[in-house]
Design an enzyme around this catalytic site. Sequence first.
Site, PDB file in Angstrom:
ATOM      1  CG  HIS A 188      39.033  41.753  27.624  1.00 31.66           C
ATOM      2  ND1 HIS A 188      39.000  40.536  28.263  1.00 31.66           N
ATOM      3  CD2 HIS A 188      38.792  42.674  28.597  1.00 31.66           C
ATOM      4  CE1 HIS A 188      38.743  40.711  29.555  1.00 31.66           C
ATOM      5  NE2 HIS A 188      38.619  42.001  29.789  1.00 31.66           N
ATOM      6  CG  ASP A 193      39.846  44.677  36.999  1.00 29.25           C
ATOM      7  OD1 ASP A 193      40.893  44.042  37.237  1.00 29.25           O
ATOM      8  OD2 ASP A 193      39.304  44.687  35.873  1.00 29.25           O
ATOM      9  CG  HIS A 219      37.320  41.253  33.869  1.00 28.62           C
ATOM     10  ND1 HIS A 219      37.613  42.544  34.259  1.00 28.62           N
ATOM     11  CD2 HIS A 219      36.042  41.021  34.238  1.00 28.62           C
ATOM     12  CE1 HIS A 219      36.551  43.080  34.836  1.00 28.62           C
ATOM     13  NE2 HIS A 219      35.580  42.178  34.849  1.00 28.62           N
ATOM     14  CG  ASP A 270      41.946  43.000  34.297  1.00 31.03           C
ATOM     15  OD1 ASP A 270      42.072  44.235  34.179  1.00 31.03           O
ATOM     16  OD2 ASP A 270      40.829  42.421  34.256  1.00 31.03           O
TER      17      ASP A 270
HETATM   18  C1  SP5 Z   1      40.005  45.648  30.762  1.00 31.42           C
HETATM   19  C2  SP5 Z   1      38.828  45.178  31.550  1.00 31.42           C
HETATM   20  O1  SP5 Z   1      38.888  45.137  32.775  1.00 31.42           O
HETATM   21  N1  SP5 Z   1      37.713  44.885  30.870  1.00 31.42           N
HETATM   22  C3  SP5 Z   1      36.575  44.384  31.562  1.00 31.42           C
HETATM   23  C4  SP5 Z   1      35.357  44.575  30.756  1.00 31.42           C
HETATM   24  C5  SP5 Z   1      34.172  43.949  31.435  1.00 31.42           C
HETATM   25  N2  SP5 Z   1      32.973  44.479  30.895  1.00 31.42           N
HETATM   26  C6  SP5 Z   1      31.829  43.715  31.197  1.00 31.42           C
HETATM   27  C7  SP5 Z   1      30.611  44.539  30.994  1.00 31.42           C
HETATM   28  C8  SP5 Z   1      29.633  44.306  32.081  1.00 31.42           C
HETATM   29  C9  SP5 Z   1      28.860  45.533  32.357  1.00 31.42           C
HETATM   30  N3  SP5 Z   1      29.192  46.078  33.635  1.00 31.42           N
HETATM   31  C10 SP5 Z   1      28.080  46.591  34.355  1.00 31.42           C
HETATM   32  C11 SP5 Z   1      28.564  47.000  35.689  1.00 31.42           C
HETATM   33  C12 SP5 Z   1      27.449  47.379  36.579  1.00 31.42           C
HETATM   34  N4  SP5 Z   1      27.993  47.628  37.876  1.00 31.42           N
HETATM   35 ZN    ZN Z   2      39.335  43.667  34.111  1.00 23.68          ZN
END
Ligand code: SP5
Ligand code: ZN
Length: 362
Positions: free
Chosen positions: A174, A300, A212, A210
């Site tokens: 990211h 993930d 994302h 990944d």
């Molecule tokens: C490297 C990577 O996989 N980064 C992904 C970051 C995504 N973060 C988003 C934040 C959203 C908050 N997550 C709350 C989860 C509740 N289950």
């Molecule tokens: Zn990710």
Amino acid sequence: MTDHRLAMPVVWTKDHRLHDPAGEVWVGVRIAGSEVVERAEVIRAALESASAPFVEVVEHGPGPVVQVHGADLVDYLDNAYAGWLDAGLDRDPGQNRVVPYVFPLPQLMGGRPLRTPVAASALAGCFAMDTTTSIGPDTYRAARAAADAALTAADQILAGAPAAYAACRPPGHHAGTGFFGGSCYLNNAAIAAQWLRTQEIGSVAIVDLDAHHGNGTQQVFYDRPDVFYGSLHVDPGAGWFPHFVGFADEIGDGAGRGSNHNVPLAPGSGTGPWLAALKSLLEEAADSNPAAAVVSLGLDAWKDDPESPLQVEAEGFSRAGEMIADLGVPVVFVQEGGYDLTQLGNLVVTVLAGFEKARIGR
Ligand code: SP5
Ligand code: ZN
């Protein structure tokens, strides 16, 4: 879990422990966060169980890092925590990590050049794309160690290994030329890909598994024809991070037009659609005639991962490793996300074992 003994060199560093984000600020609340120290520890345990040969990290200095990132971002990451303490923000209001609160959006700036703000709290917003990616006392040292791990793995394939794996933590995909976010500070995969390019290896294909979209990697190489970037990920248009980037119509710019390929997947997509998307990406990657590949290995997309709604099963990860082997070029695997601590290590080994089983006899 596979009983395959891994042959490829793996790079792991205890210096990842220097980075403890201490949770993440999400929608204004400090929550536990998923990008935790234990992630790299479970990966190490699984690699040891698979008898993988561990290689020591070799420090490469800041040179390969500033080939990808602006010196201003790198200096900021190095000095942000000290500036935060100097401003006393750890005592009042009592925030012991660097977290931004105000962002110089383009429509706020009206095209005027950015002035460096005096307040440490404001400076953070000049480089951070979100509030979740906090900086602690040694975050920068850990991020540099992760980049060094990716570079060391790249050196392994330059020396003739068919593949190598780097257990990078914090992750990287990211983070872009001038920004960090999404639990990422320095873009380990981009740094490894650019390093391969500067060693005159020919073009490089980055394939990002990944869950994302790797908005940072895409940005770094968006106008370049010499580094293909392909990603399959949960559709940002369906409400998923990074929300603003990762759509199918992002195909690259200028000389890089056609060298970027995104496959957004609907939330809930399982092994079948995920592998079909990977197949199309790998075909595009092969068409770019790469001399080497860098795989951004996030786990993930796994069905039980807490950070993604994709539903990929273990067989899918094994098959992904086999399909990557079919590229027929040396591969640097760079760890990205993956947050189910009970399966993360197994899933890493599953992909790498799938790769090696398919390469036997080549
Ligand atoms: C490297 C990577 O996989 N980064 C992904 C970051 C995504 N973060 C988003 C934040 C959203 C908050 N997550 C709350 C989860 C509740 N289950
Ligand atoms: Zn990710």
